[in-house]
Design an enzyme around this catalytic site. Structure first.
Site, PDB file in Angstrom:
ATOM      1  N   ASP A  44       8.817 -49.366  75.521  1.00 41.16           N
ATOM      2  CA  ASP A  44       9.369 -50.237  74.484  1.00 41.16           C
ATOM      3  C   ASP A  44      10.832 -49.905  74.184  1.00 41.16           C
ATOM      4  OD1 ASP A  44       9.240 -52.223  72.501  1.00 41.16           O
ATOM      5  OD2 ASP A  44       8.744 -50.750  70.943  1.00 41.16           O
ATOM      6  N   ASN A  96       4.575 -57.017  68.654  1.00 46.38           N
ATOM      7  CA  ASN A  96       4.762 -55.567  68.603  1.00 46.38           C
ATOM      8  C   ASN A  96       4.450 -55.025  67.210  1.00 46.38           C
ATOM      9  OD1 ASN A  96       5.822 -55.960  71.181  1.00 46.38           O
ATOM     10  ND2 ASN A  96       7.465 -54.488  70.868  1.00 46.38           N
ATOM     11  N   GLY A 111       6.019 -56.391  63.867  1.00 48.83           N
ATOM     12  CA  GLY A 111       4.725 -56.918  63.418  1.00 48.83           C
ATOM     13  C   GLY A 111       4.159 -56.280  62.169  1.00 48.83           C
ATOM     14  N   HIS A 119      12.181 -54.355  62.116  1.00 51.25           N
ATOM     15  CA  HIS A 119      11.344 -53.189  62.382  1.00 51.25           C
ATOM     16  C   HIS A 119      11.013 -52.478  61.070  1.00 51.25           C
ATOM     17  CE1 HIS A 119      13.136 -53.239  66.630  1.00 51.25           C
ATOM     18  NE2 HIS A 119      11.845 -53.401  66.775  1.00 51.25           N
TER      19      HIS A 119
END
Length: 282
Positions: free
Chosen positions: A82, A228, A208, A178
């Protein structure tokens, strides 16, 4: 076990309006929680390793961890690198058996981003490894955002990178962030719609942890086939472990503590897996 082809799976998911969730993991314990949740939810999952995890453990050890945990579920666990900003790290992960890698050139110029992505795609081709690229910015961490125009993915830029570099999936900046956010992220669904109309590759939604379930579901109907999730996993891990250690710091013994912590991480993962399966109408 032989996992179904990930590239084909995500192409199918976009057409079927389904979504694969990638969970950032740090070690064997949260990885086990992800596997147990996948088994309970009866759906495939992606285990994602962030560059600091790879730097600490090596991509080879991360691959071995997934191989060791796979027997805990009959569902596929796909291993993903990632947010790597390093082409060399992507190549090493491909050599070590990862199922997919993300080359993140979103902080570079479009020309540099395309060049980096193209190099990784070419390297990944013979191994059949999926490549994710990113356009726009995902807010949070150390990302500097000056205005909407600064973080929103440009439709023309998305088209350019897809046509010139041929990544298999595209992460697009549409307002997500994030980590935990003081306010609910405002997703620009109009821009997501324009991007989905412009390119046929599956789209990826990052950040997410803080996105409401309804917005996740809506994005899935608009071309998002991968979500994610990271912060909620590792913060649950750290908080629950801290609580257990605090009960008896001198007698703290990892195997006993993790017996209680793993199920709590699993419940958080399960909650996110259930979020993409909600039957919501728009």
């Amino acid at each position: 076990m032989n996992n179904p082809d990930l590239i084909q799976l995500l192409n199918n998911y976009r057409k079927q309006q389904k979504c694969l969730i990638g969970f950032n993991v740090n070690d064997i314990y949260d990885l086990k929680a992800v596997a147990l949740a996948a088994e309970e939810a009866n759906c495939p999952v992606m285990a994602m390793t962030y560059p600091p995890v790879v730097e600490l453990n090596s991509s080879l050890l991360c691959k071995k961890m997934v191989e060791g945990i796979q027997p805990y579920t009959k569902q596929p666990i796909y291993l993903h690198l990632d947010h790597s900003v390093s082409v060399d790290m992507c190549k090493q992960a491909i050599d070590d058996g990862y199922d997919s890698v993300m080359i993140d050139g979103s902080q570079k110029s479009l020309k540099e981003n395309i060049a980096m992505t193209k190099e990784v795609v070419k390297y990944a081709e013979s191994a059949g490894v999926l490549v994710e690229a990113e356009i726009g910015k995902i807010m949070g961490r150390d990302v500097v955002v000056k205005s909407d125009a600064d973080f929103l993915a440009s439709v023309d830029d998305v088209k350019a990178i897809v046509e010139e570099a041929n990544p298999h999936i595209m992460a697009v900046g549409i307002g997500t962030s994030h980590g935990f956010t003081p306010t609910t992220p405002q997703i620009h669904f109009d821009r997501l719609s324009e991007i989905a109309e412009a390119v046929s590759v599956p789209l990826v939604l990052h950040g997410g942890t803080g996105i409401p379930d309804e917005d996740i579901q809506k994005s899935i109907t608009m071309g998002v086939a991968k979500l994610n999730v990271g912060t909620i996993v590792h913060t649950t891990y750290m908080k629950e472990l801290y609580n257990e250690i605090s009960k008896d710091i001198n007698g703290a013994y990892p195997p006993y503590l993790m017996k209680d912590v793993i199920p709590r991480i699993k419940n958080v993962v399960l909650d996110r897996l259930n979020a993409v399966n909600l039957e919501l109408q728009y």
